[in-house]
Design an enzyme around this catalytic site. Structure first.
Site, PDB file in Angstrom:
ATOM      1  N   ASN A 246      54.728  42.599  21.440  1.00 29.65           N
ATOM      2  CA  ASN A 246      54.817  41.169  20.675  1.00 29.65           C
ATOM      3  C   ASN A 246      56.222  41.125  20.203  1.00 29.65           C
ATOM      4  O   ASN A 246      57.067  41.875  20.555  1.00 29.65           O
ATOM      5  CB  ASN A 246      53.865  41.162  19.544  1.00 29.65           C
ATOM      6  CG  ASN A 246      53.443  39.743  18.883  1.00 29.65           C
ATOM      7  OD1 ASN A 246      53.437  38.870  19.870  1.00 29.65           O
ATOM      8  ND2 ASN A 246      53.939  39.573  17.716  1.00 29.65           N
ATOM      9  N   LYS A 247      56.488  39.806  19.854  1.00 30.20           N
ATOM     10  CA  LYS A 247      57.998  39.352  19.474  1.00 30.20           C
ATOM     11  C   LYS A 247      58.691  40.521  18.783  1.00 30.20           C
ATOM     12  O   LYS A 247      58.155  41.042  17.719  1.00 30.20           O
ATOM     13  CB  LYS A 247      57.474  37.953  18.621  1.00 30.20           C
ATOM     14  CG  LYS A 247      58.988  37.545  18.205  1.00 30.20           C
ATOM     15  CD  LYS A 247      59.985  37.056  19.297  1.00 30.20           C
ATOM     16  CE  LYS A 247      59.379  36.609  20.598  1.00 30.20           C
ATOM     17  NZ  LYS A 247      60.192  36.296  21.659  1.00 30.20           N
TER      18      LYS A 247
ATOM     19  N   ASP B 224      51.825  39.523  23.090  1.00 30.94           N
ATOM     20  CA  ASP B 224      52.087  39.285  24.895  1.00 30.94           C
ATOM     21  C   ASP B 224      51.475  40.129  25.995  1.00 30.94           C
ATOM     22  O   ASP B 224      51.173  39.850  26.916  1.00 30.94           O
ATOM     23  CB  ASP B 224      53.501  39.099  24.960  1.00 30.94           C
ATOM     24  CG  ASP B 224      54.071  38.053  24.010  1.00 30.94           C
ATOM     25  OD1 ASP B 224      54.527  38.343  22.788  1.00 30.94           O
ATOM     26  OD2 ASP B 224      54.198  36.901  24.365  1.00 30.94           O
TER      27      ASP B 224
ATOM     28  N   GLN C 135      60.764  31.074  15.911  1.00 35.59           N
ATOM     29  CA  GLN C 135      59.386  30.237  16.157  1.00 35.59           C
ATOM     30  C   GLN C 135      58.692  30.381  14.992  1.00 35.59           C
ATOM     31  O   GLN C 135      57.637  29.604  14.700  1.00 35.59           O
ATOM     32  CB  GLN C 135      58.733  31.279  17.240  1.00 35.59           C
ATOM     33  CG  GLN C 135      59.496  31.366  18.550  1.00 35.59           C
ATOM     34  CD  GLN C 135      60.241  32.400  18.847  1.00 35.59           C
ATOM     35  OE1 GLN C 135      60.855  32.814  17.809  1.00 35.59           O
ATOM     36  NE2 GLN C 135      60.210  32.838  20.218  1.00 35.59           N
TER      37      GLN C 135
ATOM     38  N   ARG D 135      59.341  34.971  33.262  1.00 35.75           N
ATOM     39  CA  ARG D 135      59.185  35.560  31.741  1.00 35.75           C
ATOM     40  C   ARG D 135      58.705  36.986  31.993  1.00 35.75           C
ATOM     41  O   ARG D 135      57.220  36.955  32.357  1.00 35.75           O
ATOM     42  CB  ARG D 135      58.514  34.913  30.882  1.00 35.75           C
ATOM     43  CG  ARG D 135      59.463  33.583  30.404  1.00 35.75           C
ATOM     44  CD  ARG D 135      58.973  33.077  28.828  1.00 35.75           C
ATOM     45  NE  ARG D 135      59.636  33.907  28.116  1.00 35.75           N
ATOM     46  CZ  ARG D 135      59.226  33.755  26.794  1.00 35.75           C
ATOM     47  NH1 ARG D 135      58.412  32.850  26.314  1.00 35.75           N
ATOM     48  NH2 ARG D 135      59.469  34.797  25.608  1.00 35.75           N
TER      49      ARG D 135
ATOM     50  N   ARG E  91      56.125  28.456  25.328  1.00 31.93           N
ATOM     51  CA  ARG E  91      56.043  29.524  25.344  1.00 31.93           C
ATOM     52  C   ARG E  91      54.939  29.880  24.557  1.00 31.93           C
ATOM     53  O   ARG E  91      53.917  29.140  24.416  1.00 31.93           O
ATOM     54  CB  ARG E  91      57.453  30.152  24.429  1.00 31.93           C
ATOM     55  CG  ARG E  91      58.131  28.920  23.549  1.00 31.93           C
ATOM     56  CD  ARG E  91      57.164  28.638  22.543  1.00 31.93           C
ATOM     57  NE  ARG E  91      56.812  29.877  21.554  1.00 31.93           N
ATOM     58  CZ  ARG E  91      55.841  29.937  21.040  1.00 31.93           C
ATOM     59  NH1 ARG E  91      55.100  28.945  20.636  1.00 31.93           N
ATOM     60  NH2 ARG E  91      55.464  31.270  20.177  1.00 31.93           N
ATOM     61  N   GLY E  92      54.892  31.217  24.180  1.00 32.83           N
ATOM     62  CA  GLY E  92      53.587  31.959  23.874  1.00 32.83           C
ATOM     63  C   GLY E  92      52.503  32.194  25.063  1.00 32.83           C
ATOM     64  O   GLY E  92      52.491  31.583  26.207  1.00 32.83           O
ATOM     65  N   ALA E  93      52.277  33.591  25.359  1.00 34.81           N
ATOM     66  CA  ALA E  93      51.676  34.128  26.097  1.00 34.81           C
ATOM     67  C   ALA E  93      50.597  33.461  26.947  1.00 34.81           C
ATOM     68  O   ALA E  93      50.551  33.142  28.123  1.00 34.81           O
ATOM     69  CB  ALA E  93      51.170  35.585  25.706  1.00 34.81           C
TER      70      ALA E  93
HETATM   71  O1  MRU Z   1      58.904  34.346  22.951  1.00 34.31           O
HETATM   72  P1  MRU Z   1      57.772  33.518  22.733  1.00 34.31           P
HETATM   73  O2  MRU Z   1      58.017  32.448  21.777  1.00 34.31           O
HETATM   74  O3  MRU Z   1      56.927  33.048  23.879  1.00 34.31           O
HETATM   75  O4  MRU Z   1      56.946  34.863  21.899  1.00 34.31           O
HETATM   76  C1  MRU Z   1      55.610  34.517  21.572  1.00 34.31           C
HETATM   77  C2  MRU Z   1      54.975  35.613  20.919  1.00 34.31           C
HETATM   78  O5  MRU Z   1      55.392  36.982  20.509  1.00 34.31           O
HETATM   79  C3  MRU Z   1      53.484  35.425  20.516  1.00 34.31           C
HETATM   80  O6  MRU Z   1      53.404  36.154  19.270  1.00 34.31           O
HETATM   81  C4  MRU Z   1      52.442  35.884  21.549  1.00 34.31           C
HETATM   82  O7  MRU Z   1      53.043  35.133  22.690  1.00 34.31           O
HETATM   83  C5  MRU Z   1      51.238  35.737  21.144  1.00 34.31           C
HETATM   84  S1  MRU Z   1      50.717  34.174  21.369  1.00 34.31           S
HETATM   85  C6  MRU Z   1      49.229  33.650  21.034  1.00 34.31           C
END
Ligand code: MRU
Length: 364
Positions: free
Chosen positions: A254-255, A244, A203, A90, A53-55
């Site tokens: 973002n999250k 993201d 996370q 996603r 996960r993570g963009a």
């Molecule tokens: O749902 P996730 O865990 O993929 O969400 C990730 C985030 O929100 C991060 O802050 C975002 O992807 C930036 S990652 C470098």
């Protein structure tokens, strides 16, 4: 970065040079386990179920998913179907679309017989680009942190608040928001990180805390709603998060929960920085609130919690009455006006169309 002294990235090829290997992030922090991906379907499952996960890492995994697809069937039809399947995993992080578009353009220019080899090379290039990019974000962020530390009168602790996980686990290496933290720590700045637990998937508590601990960075996990209180009491010197998707005018998706932290930071005059690679900018939209589809995930992520029991087993428990409906919005949008600056691999800029265009005149 290192795990028990061994250098790791989040995605790599096995010795056969074909099988893609990832860290299963759903098992952290309790177990460090890797998983082999042999097919594009397995790559899609890994993204959908958040083993990765993570963009930026989602983008890199999708790129390798295309390589796995090309190995099995390099026809136009098969590659289009694989790209559609990966894209649907996603919806919010734009790096996924960016990586797939790049892979498709490269593969379209190649005859089918050469596509598998070309796809592996292109996916590897995306990963290398991500590592260089994150390292550069780290250097630019370090300058800002140093400046903030001087401005605050060189305190014994530079308190940084972060949300979710935007560390090396969310990218191929280094991370975005955490890259400057690692570099500041290595440079001897007295950083201390407030880590938002980041409900519902935690996370922050599970991944950011694990990462920071592994590197020896002082940190404290806090419940998601604590940040505003800490800011009111002068206990946060700066906030930094990842993103993201960032729109052409600097709105930041973002999250979930990021927006509330930005509001609290604004009210308390705490700088609120967003770290991002070029692949996270969506030049096709301006208004993040109106135009970004926010992923809604399975309500079970909210109604149940997984953790390690006193006897060492991993167990899932319900925390919500079985009959109560729950809604699980995974991201939110922070309007550009609440973002002090964007930290990119090309430098630091205002969160605005002009700011982004000053660094990315080629893309904007
Ligand atoms: O749902 P996730 O865990 O993929 O969400 C990730 C985030 O929100 C991060 O802050 C975002 O992807 C930036 S990652 C470098």
């Amino acid at each position: 970065m290192r795990v028990n002294g061994i250098p790791y990235r989040t995605i790599w090829l096995d010795e056969d040079d074909r099988t893609v290997r990832i860290i299963d992030q759903t098992r952290l922090p309790h177990a460090f386990a890797t998983v082999a991906l042999e097919t594009a379907e397995a790559a899609a499952d890994a993204i959908r179920n958040m083993l990765v996960r993570g963009a930026p890492l989602v983008g890199a995994t999708a790129a390798y998913g295309m390589a796995l697809a090309a190995r099995r069937d390099p026809s136009d039809q098969a590659l289009a179907a694989a790209a559609d399947m990966l894209l649907a995993t996603r919806p919010t992080a734009v790096n996924l679309r960016w990586a797939l578009e790049r892979m498709r353009a490269i593969l379209a220019a190649e005859a089918p017989a050469g596509r598998a080899a070309r796809a592996y090379a292109a996916a590897a290039a995306i990963c290398e680009d991500d590592v260089r990019t994150c390292e550069a974000i780290g250097r630019h962020g370090l300058d800002l942190f140093r400046h903030r530390w001087e401005e605050k009168g060189r305190p014994q602790r530079l308190n940084i608040l972060t949300h979710c996980n935007a560390g090396w686990l969310a990218t191929v290496d280094w991370g975005t928001a955490l890259a400057p933290i690692y570099m500041a720590f290595d440079a001897g700045l007295p950083v201390h990180v407030w880590v938002d637990e980041t409900r519902p998937r935690n996370q922050g508590a599970s991944l950011t805390a694990w990462e920071l601990g592994g590197h020896g960075v002082p940190h404290t996990v806090i419940a998601d709603n604590v940040g505003g209180h800490l800011m009111q009491h002068g206990l946060v010197d700066l906030c930094i998060v990842g993103t993201d998707r960032t729109t052409a005018r600097g709105d930041v998706c973002n999250k979930i929960g990021t927006y509330l932290k930005a509001l609290a930071a604004h009210d308390n005059e705490v700088p609120f920085y967003v770290a991002l690679p070029h692949s996270t900018i969506d030049w096709t939209i301006d208004d993040g609130v109106a135009d970004i589809t926010i992923e809604q995930r399975d309500a079970r992520e909210l109604t149940h919690v997984t953790g390690r029991t006193a006897t060492g087993e991993i167990a899932e428990v319900a925390i919500v009455p079985a009959e109560s409906p729950a809604a699980n919005y995974a991201f939110d949008v922070t309007p550009a006006r609440y973002v002090t600056a964007l930290i990119t691999e090309r430098g630091v800029c205002a969160a605005s169309r002009e700011g982004l265009a000053s660094l990315y005149s080629d893309a904007a």
